[in-house]
Structure formats: structure tokens, C-alpha cells
Design a protein around this motif. Structure first.
Motif, mmCIF file in Angstrom:
data_model
loop_
_atom_site.group_PDB
_atom_site.id
_atom_site.type_symbol
_atom_site.label_atom_id
_atom_site.label_comp_id
_atom_site.label_asym_id
_atom_site.label_seq_id
_atom_site.Cartn_x
_atom_site.Cartn_y
_atom_site.Cartn_z
ATOM 1 N N THR A 343 5.952 -4.502 12.795
ATOM 2 C CA THR A 343 6.851 -3.923 13.802
ATOM 3 C C THR A 343 8.205 -4.645 13.792
ATOM 4 N N GLU A 344 8.142 -5.973 13.828
ATOM 5 C CA GLU A 344 9.395 -6.753 13.860
ATOM 6 C C GLU A 344 10.260 -6.481 12.627
ATOM 7 N N ARG A 345 9.623 -6.413 11.482
ATOM 8 C CA ARG A 345 10.397 -6.340 10.235
ATOM 9 C C ARG A 345 10.761 -4.903 9.829
ATOM 10 N N LEU A 346 9.890 -3.952 10.169
ATOM 11 C CA LEU A 346 10.061 -2.620 9.568
ATOM 12 C C LEU A 346 10.422 -1.503 10.546
ATOM 13 N N ALA A 347 10.035 -1.660 11.818
ATOM 14 C CA ALA A 347 10.126 -0.499 12.725
ATOM 15 C C ALA A 347 11.539 0.072 12.782
ATOM 16 N N GLU A 348 12.519 -0.799 12.890
ATOM 17 C CA GLU A 348 13.889 -0.295 13.094
ATOM 18 C C GLU A 348 14.408 0.501 11.904
ATOM 19 N N HIS A 349 13.830 0.294 10.730
ATOM 20 C CA HIS A 349 14.345 0.982 9.534
ATOM 21 C C HIS A 349 13.690 2.330 9.280
ATOM 22 N N ASP A 350 12.603 2.572 9.980
ATOM 23 C CA ASP A 350 11.886 3.844 9.830
ATOM 24 C C ASP A 350 11.577 4.185 8.385
ATOM 25 N N ILE A 351 11.087 3.219 7.660
ATOM 26 C CA ILE A 351 10.710 3.489 6.274
ATOM 27 C C ILE A 351 9.225 3.233 6.043
ATOM 28 N N ALA A 352 8.489 3.028 7.097
ATOM 29 C CA ALA A 352 7.048 2.789 6.943
ATOM 30 C C ALA A 352 6.353 3.161 8.245
ATOM 31 N N ARG A 353 5.101 3.495 8.132
ATOM 32 C CA ARG A 353 4.260 3.699 9.310
ATOM 33 C C ARG A 353 2.902 3.103 8.974
ATOM 34 N N TRP A 354 2.211 2.666 9.989
ATOM 35 C CA TRP A 354 0.937 1.992 9.741
ATOM 36 C C TRP A 354 0.006 2.233 10.921
ATOM 37 N N THR A 355 -1.285 2.018 10.665
ATOM 38 C CA THR A 355 -2.265 2.233 11.722
ATOM 39 C C THR A 355 -2.430 0.956 12.546
ATOM 40 N N THR A 356 -2.843 1.130 13.794
ATOM 41 C CA THR A 356 -3.136 -0.002 14.684
ATOM 42 C C THR A 356 -4.601 0.141 15.090
ATOM 43 N N PRO A 357 -5.508 -0.295 14.202
ATOM 44 C CA PRO A 357 -6.920 -0.009 14.438
ATOM 45 C C PRO A 357 -7.498 -0.784 15.617
ATOM 46 N N ILE A 358 -8.467 -0.169 16.283
ATOM 47 C CA ILE A 358 -9.188 -0.894 17.341
ATOM 48 C C ILE A 358 -10.586 -1.274 16.853
ATOM 49 N N ASP A 366 1.604 3.234 5.225
ATOM 50 C CA ASP A 366 2.324 4.234 4.425
ATOM 51 C C ASP A 366 3.778 3.768 4.307
ATOM 52 N N VAL A 367 4.236 3.639 3.076
ATOM 53 C CA VAL A 367 5.625 3.238 2.845
ATOM 54 C C VAL A 367 6.407 4.470 2.400
ATOM 55 N N LEU A 368 7.688 4.286 2.124
ATOM 56 C CA LEU A 368 8.515 5.405 1.684
ATOM 57 C C LEU A 368 7.843 6.072 0.478
ATOM 58 N N PRO A 369 7.586 7.403 0.550
ATOM 59 C CA PRO A 369 6.930 8.061 -0.586
ATOM 60 C C PRO A 369 7.634 7.730 -1.898
ATOM 61 N N GLY A 370 6.833 7.450 -2.911
ATOM 62 C CA GLY A 370 7.396 7.090 -4.216
ATOM 63 C C GLY A 370 7.586 5.597 -4.398
ATOM 64 N N THR A 371 7.221 4.794 -3.386
ATOM 65 C CA THR A 371 7.485 3.354 -3.516
ATOM 66 C C THR A 371 6.240 2.460 -3.400
ATOM 67 N N ALA A 372 5.077 3.022 -3.129
ATOM 68 C CA ALA A 372 3.909 2.151 -2.895
ATOM 69 C C ALA A 372 3.604 1.287 -4.134
ATOM 70 N N SER A 373 3.641 1.899 -5.328
ATOM 71 C CA SER A 373 3.340 1.109 -6.540
ATOM 72 C C SER A 373 4.360 -0.011 -6.702
ATOM 73 N N ARG A 374 5.601 0.311 -6.406
ATOM 74 C CA ARG A 374 6.663 -0.696 -6.549
ATOM 75 C C ARG A 374 6.456 -1.844 -5.534
ATOM 76 N N VAL A 375 6.047 -1.504 -4.329
ATOM 77 C CA VAL A 375 5.796 -2.550 -3.325
ATOM 78 C C VAL A 375 4.695 -3.485 -3.828
ATOM 79 N N VAL A 376 3.629 -2.896 -4.355
ATOM 80 C CA VAL A 376 2.500 -3.713 -4.832
ATOM 81 C C VAL A 376 2.956 -4.590 -6.001
ATOM 82 N N GLU A 377 3.791 -4.020 -6.871
ATOM 83 C CA GLU A 377 4.303 -4.777 -8.014
ATOM 84 C C GLU A 377 5.199 -5.941 -7.554
ATOM 85 N N LEU A 378 6.088 -5.649 -6.615
ATOM 86 C CA LEU A 378 6.979 -6.703 -6.103
ATOM 87 C C LEU A 378 6.155 -7.809 -5.438
ATOM 88 N N ALA A 379 5.144 -7.384 -4.664
ATOM 89 C CA ALA A 379 4.310 -8.371 -3.962
ATOM 90 C C ALA A 379 3.585 -9.252 -4.984
#
Ligand code: PLP
Length: 438
Positions: A343-358, A366-379
């Protein structure tokens, strides 16, 4: 303002703040992100948030098992050291029948892995046919299964190993898209079944509602022997004080006129020891008889000493519930950290959404469509191991390349925090790169 996400789900669709930046603003943003990423790489991290395993601290909660059982004779006089008792030990089945909301005669207790039981049922259906089959599934040519997505990668791998075709349908907050499934199964007899994780699903954390379950159990299917693999792996794994109750799927199936449709699986893998627990299968008594008939050819009985040990350790259903609250105390802060940092890092940019499980073990990002593989690679380059992009989809194919499964239970809290901060840096950089080049 639009939404990045093409998939229709009931989750909120964010605005597109980052995409609204001018070329100059985006260039300045990229400069900041590249610097942040370079700094991240310099830290030489070695973190792993790939698999949903319990932490050592969680495993320690069950160390009392190592001093049990006290004696070896069960309450019903069974000598647990000996052969026999294929159905499983009554006193342990009594505890879990109550917890899973099934009748005692509808529940069998087996070895340590529910995944094994799922494979056994699948193989039984393929080679022999189910209780309500006209012939073995393998004699029918093409076989298909409905797979709610995102879902559990090992379900998909298992289906694929038998050449079963997978038909993805979206998983929503109230369960899989039942209307879509009903439309698919109505006229296609090659669709023999579906998988679903009904409570705190892997990876979304969603829980199937009574209404969705009722539709799935009652829908007309072209295949007379359609099966729902109801994998209740996280039935008892609450993260908050809300202790969501699973649907009473076996009774509901019976009252819907399809008593043999659901087969429920569960285990103590994330309750006691992941490698030395007890797995359960619950279904109509006819299904149980069918299962044991085939199982009996490969086993003279399960590890009843371990089952007795578990029964003595928990004493009753209340003992399990209390034990699960101790798990929640350990892992809930990790899930809170994921939520807070994303939330702190990503919410304001509106480029990701995520679940808040109970409940359950995962956060679905979910990241910007077309970027998940790149995120994993960068990580990965920055020393943070994430589950491969697409792994929550059949054949590893996430058509939108947007989903990443986060598993925060295993590393210590401080490592979860560092990893999530790093993941956020990668999500931002990948989004910036994508928007710069498109
Ligand atoms: N089912 C789901 C949905 C899971 O997430 C997992 C483990 O992550 C399993 C089953 C594995 O269960 P078991 O350890 O009982 O084989």
C-alpha cells in the motif's frame, strides 16, 4: 482513466495514475526507480518468498507430537502398530469430521499428503472410472477439467501429467465463475471435473460462498460422472478473528441430487508438520467405498501411530482451533506487512492490485499487464526469489502476464518486510519500463 486489467473480476479496477504522467514526468519517475533498483541490487539480498511453507516457528508449535503417542492402543482397542484400519483411526476422524463439517462415515484419514489422495482419485477415475462412470475416463478420448485461475500450480501439473486438457475460468471473490462453468459443462461430456480450493484459495484467499457452491453442485453436466475436487487445504487456516466456515459441500451435493460429485481433500500439512501430518478425504459413503476398494490393493492400512499421536496431541476439535490461532499469531503480522508495504509503495501509482486475505497462505499480486515476468526477473537479479510468473495458470500461461503469487509465511518477519519493499521497487521499475516503451 481506464483500467489496465483485461480480465473481468469482481476486484476493484484502479485508475491509471502512472499512465497519466507526461513524457518528462515519466522520465523523471524512471530515473528515481532505476536508482532505487540499483540500490536494492547493491544490498546483495538472498530472500525467498516462493512457496507456501510453514516457518520453523510454526513447526515448533507441534513439537509435542514428537513425544507421542502415549502408548499405542487407540480408544477403540486398535493396536496402532499393526496392519489394518484402512479407513483411518476413529478418534482422529472424529475430531476432523467435526472440523470439516462431515459425517464420520464420510471421512477417511490417510498418510501425510492430500495431494497424493488427489492423484489416487484421478488415477482411479482414469483407469477404472468413478462410482457413477459408464467406463474408465481414459476410454473416452479427450478429457478436460475446469481450472479456476489463478489457482494452485500443482493441481495443474498433475492434470497435465495425465494429458488432461485444462479450461481456465476466472476465480472471483465469491468463488469460481459458476455461470461460465455451467455453460461449459452443460453440453461437453469431455469435461469430467473441476478443481477448486473453496476456503482461502491458493493464491487469492477467496472463499466459495454457499450460493456459488450450490450452483456448482446442482448444475446439469453432460458428463454423468462429473467430479469436483474440493481441495479444502486451508479450511482451518484463519488469519483474523473471522473464522470463515466452509460450505457443507457433501450434504449440499446430496440434496442437489448429485451426491457423488464432490470429493473433499484436506490435511494437517499446515497445522502440524508439513512432512509428517495426516491427510483426509471426505465424500459420499459410496465414493469412500470406491476409494478404499482401490486403495486396499496398494496399502494394508495407513500410519495409525501417527494418527494416534495427532489425536492425543489435539484431544478434540477445540484443540485444533486453538492451535490454529497460535499459527495465526505468528503469520498474521507477515501478511499485515505485505499489505502495509504494498500500500505504502504502490497504491498511489495505481499500477498494481493485490488481495488482502483473511486466511490461507498467499497474497495474489496483479501488476501492470505485460510486466509480471519482468518483475520476477528484476527481483531475481536483486536476490529475491519469487514464484515464476504465470505459475498460478495452467501450463504456466498467464495470458496477461500480470499475476504473481506471494508466499510470506516461511521467512522471518524482517525478511518479509525487506522482500516486499524490494518487490515494490521491481513492480515500479517494470511498470515504468513498460510505459516508456509502449
Ligand atoms: N492443496 C493446496 C491448495 C495447497 O496449497 C497445498 C500446498 O501448498 C496442498 C494442497 C498440498 O497439500 P498436502 O501437503 O496435504 O499434500
Amino acid at each position: 482513466m481506464g483500467t489496465f486489467w483485461s480480465t473481468t473480476t469482481t476486484r476493484g479496477a484502479p485508475a491509471v495514475a502512472l499512465a497519466d504522467l507526461s513524457t518528462e514526468e515519466l522520465a523523471a519517475f524512471m530515473q528515481l526507480q532505476r536508482a532505487a533498483y540499483d540500490e536494492l541490487k547493491l544490498r546483495g539480498l538472498k530472500l525467498d518468498v516462493t512457496r507456501g511453507k510453514p516457518s520453523a516457528q510454526q513447526l515448533d508449535l507441534s513439537n509435542g507430537l514428537l513425544d507421542l503417542p502415549d502408548g499405542f492402543v487407540a480408544a477403540d482397542g486398535t493396536d496402532t502398530r499393526n496392519y489394518g484400519g484402512l479407513l483411518g483411526l476413529t478418534e482422529l476422524r472424529e475430531i476432523f469430521a467435526e472440523l470439516l463439517g462431515v459425517n464420520l462415515d464420510q471421512l477417511t484419514a490417510q498418510g501425510n499428503s492430500s495431494l497424493t489422495l488427489m492423484q489416487q482419485v484421478l488415477v482411479g477415475c482414469l483407469l477404472h472410472g468413478a462410482v457413477d462412470s459408464e467406463r474408465p475416463w481414459s476410454a473416452e478420448g479427450t478429457i478436460k477439467f475446469i481450472c479456476p485461475v489463478p489457482g494452485y500450480d500443482r493441481h495443474f501439473a498433475l492434470l497435465n501429467s495425465f494429458g488432461i486438457e485444462m479450461v481456465p475460468v476466472p476465480m472471483h471473490e465469491d468463488g469460481p465463475d459458476a455461470d461460465k462453468i455451467a455453460a461449459l459443462v452443460k453440453d461437453d461430456p469431455s469435461i469430467k471435473g473441476m478443481w477448486v480450493v473453496p476456503t482461502y484459495a491458493n493464491p487469492t484467499g477467496d472463499t466459495v460462498t454457499e450460493e456459488v457452491a450450490a450452483k456448482l453442485l446442482a448444475m446439469p453436466t453432460a458428463a454423468p460422472d462429473f467430479k469436483i475436487f474440493w481441495d479444502n487445504a486451508y479450511a482451518l487456516h484463519h488469519l483474523t478473528q473471522v473464522e470463515t466456515k466452509s460450505v457443507d459441500v457433501i450434504s449440499l451435493a446430496a440434496s442437489s441430487g448429485n451426491p457423488h460429485r464432490p470429493i473433499m481433500f484436506a490435511s494437517t500439512s499446515k497445522i502440524t508438520f508439513a512432512g509428517a501430518g495426516v491427510a483426509f478425504l471426505a465424500a459420499s459413503t459410496e465414493n469412500i467405498t470406491w476409494y478404499l476398494k482401490h486403495l486396499g490393493l496398494s496399502s494394508i492400512g495407513p500410519d495409525k501411530v501417527n494418527q494416534l499421536r495427532h489425536a492425543q496431541f489435539f484431544k478434540d476439535a477445540g484443540g485444533v482451533r486453538e492451535h490454529m490461532r497460535a499459527h495465526a499469531q505468528i503469520i498474521a503480522p507477515k501478511f499485515d506487512a505485505v499489505e502495509r508495504i504494498l500500500t505504502e509503495r504502490l497504491a498511489e501509482h495505481d499500477i498494481a492490485r493485490w488481495t488482502t486475505p483473511i486466511g490461507g497462505y498467499f497474497v495474489s499480486l496483479d501488476v501492470l499487464p505485460g510486466t509480471a515476468s519482468r518483475v520476477v526477473e528484476l527481483a531475481k537479479e536483486a536476490g529475491i526469489a519469487l514464484t515464476p510468473a504465470g505459475s498460478s495458470y495452467p501450463l504456466g500461461n498467464d495470458p496477461d502476464d500480470e499475476n504473481i503469487r506471494l508466499a510470506p509465511t516461511m521467512p522471518p518477519l524482517e525478511e518479509v518486510e525487506v522482500a516486499m519493499d524490494g518487490v515494490a521497487t521491481c513492480v515500479l521499475l517494470a511498470a515504468g519500463e513498460y510505459l516508456t516503451s509502449h
